[in-house]
Write a protein that holds these residues in place. Structure first.
Motif, mmCIF file in Angstrom:
data_model
loop_
_atom_site.group_PDB
_atom_site.id
_atom_site.type_symbol
_atom_site.label_atom_id
_atom_site.label_comp_id
_atom_site.label_asym_id
_atom_site.label_seq_id
_atom_site.Cartn_x
_atom_site.Cartn_y
_atom_site.Cartn_z
ATOM 1 N N SER A 139 45.420 52.834 43.529
ATOM 2 C CA SER A 139 45.648 53.162 44.929
ATOM 3 C C SER A 139 44.769 54.327 45.356
ATOM 4 C CB SER A 139 47.124 53.541 45.125
ATOM 5 O OG SER A 139 47.455 54.666 44.329
ATOM 6 N N SER A 165 41.263 55.712 46.270
ATOM 7 C CA SER A 165 39.961 55.217 46.695
ATOM 8 C C SER A 165 38.860 56.023 46.043
ATOM 9 C CB SER A 165 39.810 55.321 48.213
ATOM 10 O OG SER A 165 38.479 55.031 48.588
ATOM 11 N N THR A 182 38.261 49.650 46.324
ATOM 12 C CA THR A 182 39.461 50.342 45.860
ATOM 13 C C THR A 182 40.421 49.415 45.136
ATOM 14 O OG1 THR A 182 39.279 51.885 47.710
ATOM 15 C CG2 THR A 182 41.420 51.729 46.624
ATOM 16 N N ASP A 183 40.605 48.199 45.657
ATOM 17 C CA ASP A 183 41.589 47.305 45.056
ATOM 18 C C ASP A 183 41.076 46.600 43.809
ATOM 19 O OD1 ASP A 183 39.783 45.604 46.238
ATOM 20 O OD2 ASP A 183 41.272 44.416 47.334
ATOM 21 N N GLN A 184 39.839 46.932 43.376
ATOM 22 C CA GLN A 184 39.293 46.325 42.162
ATOM 23 C C GLN A 184 39.035 47.336 41.048
ATOM 24 O OE1 GLN A 184 36.167 43.392 42.600
ATOM 25 N NE2 GLN A 184 36.692 43.028 44.743
ATOM 26 N N GLN A 212 37.017 39.312 43.620
ATOM 27 C CA GLN A 212 38.246 39.669 42.937
ATOM 28 C C GLN A 212 38.910 38.438 42.366
ATOM 29 O OE1 GLN A 212 40.998 41.742 45.389
ATOM 30 N NE2 GLN A 212 42.317 42.367 43.690
#
Length: 263
Positions: free
Chosen positions: A4, A6, A26-28, A261
Motif C-alpha cells: 500500500s 507508493s 504501486t499495486d505490483q 499484473q
C-alpha cells in the motif's frame, strides 16, 4: 504480495529520484532491495581513511575521489583494480586474498578506534515504511558480510535485515558483483519476487546500474533530504551523471518491460 506504500510518492526522507523510466506500479510492488554502505549506513567517510593507509603497504596512491569512484564495487575487485592499474601487472586470486587480508586488518583496527558509523535516517525510514506496508526487504551489498552484519546490528537494523535477508558479493560467482545485475536478481529470488516488480535503493553508480540491469526500479538515495554528501562524493556524482551511457541502452530495448499484473 503487494504494497500500500507508493514507491513513486515522496518517501519519509524527502525527494526520490528514479533512474530511467521503469517505475513499479504501486499495486505490483513485491520487494524492496537495499544497498547498505552509503545507503542504509553512513559508512563511506568511515571507510575512506583505511584506503590510503592500506595503499602505503604497497606503495599505491589513492585519493578520496578514487575512493568514491569505486563505490558499489566488491572489495576484492577494487583492490585488484587499484593494484593492477598502478603496478601495470596482473595478479592472481591468492594475491588478491593477501591484499584483502591486509585491508581487513587495517579496517578492523580502525573500527575499534572510532566506533560504528551511523545509520542514514532518511533511507532507514523508507525501509521501515516498506516493512510496515508488508513489503519484504532484502539487503544487497558489495560489502564484506562480517562488516555489514556488524554495522546493521550496531545501527539497530538486524530486526528488518537479519543475516538470511542479506546478499553479499561473496555469495555470487567470482566477477559477478555490481555493476552486473546478479546481486539484485539473487535478492529478489530470496523473497520469491519478480525483480521487475521490485524497487532497489542505491547510492553508487555501479549499484544503480546493477539494479537497472536486473529490471528493478532503481532509486538514487543521494537525493533524499538530509543525505550526507561530502564534496568528493558530489564531484563523483557530477561525473557519473554526466556520462551515464548505460542508460542509453533503454532506448535500444535493453530495459526489462513489466508484464501485466497477474502475468
Amino acid at each position: 504480495r503487494v504494497s500500500s506504500l507508493s514507491v513513486n510518492s515522496v518517501p519519509p526522507g524527502g525527494a526520490m529520484t528514479t533512474i530511467g523510466s521503469h517505475v513499479v506500479p504501486t499495486d505490483q510492488l513485491q520487494g524492496a532491495l537495499f544497498d547498505v554502505d552509503g545507503t542504509l549506513i553512513d559508512s563511506m567517510p568511515f571507510f575512506w581513511p583505511t584506503w590510503p593507509t592500506w595503499g602505503k603497504l604497497y606503495d599505491l596512491t589513492i585519493t578520496e575521489d578514487d575512493f568514491y569512484a569505486y563505490s558499489g564495487w566488491p572489495m576484492p575487485d577494487i583492490l585488484r583494480d587499484i593494484y593492477e592499474r598502478q603496478k601495470g601487472e596482473k595478479v592472481d586470486e591468492a594475491f588478491v586474498e593477501k591484499l584483502l587480508s591486509d585491508y581487513k586488518v587495517i579496517h578492523e583496527r580502525r573500527m575499534r578506534e572510532v566506533g560504528p558509523p551511523d545509520p542514514i535516517a532518511a533511507t532507514v525510514a523508507v525501509a521501515r515504511a516498506h516493512v510496515a506496508a508488508g513489503v519484504p526487504v532484502v539487503a544487497a551489498t558489495s560489502g564484506l558480510r562480517e562488516t555489514v552484519e556488524a554495522h546493521l546490528k550496531e545501527a539497530g537494523l538486524l530486526d528488518i535485515f537479519p543475516p538470511d535477508r542479506i546478499v553479499t558479493a561473496a555469495d555470487l560467482p567470482a566477477g559477478r558483483g555490481k555493476p552486473k545485475p546478479d546481486i539484485f536478481l539473487r535478492a529478489a529470488e530470496l523473497i520469491g519476487a519478480d525483480p521487475r516488480r521490485c524497487v532497489a535503493y542505491e547510492d553508487a553508480e555501479a549499484g544503480l546500474q546493477a539494479a537497472w540491469r536486473a529490471g528493478c526500479q532503481a532509486v538514487d538515495v543521494r537525493d533524499f533530504e538530509g543525505y550526507p554528501c561530502p564534496p568528493a562524493l558530489r564531484r563523483a556524482m557530477e561525473k557519473e551523471r554526466g556520462r551515464r551511457v548505460w542508460l542509453h541502452e533503454e532506448a535500444n530495448g535493453a530495459s526489462a518491460s513489466l508484464p501485466a499484473q497477474g502475468a
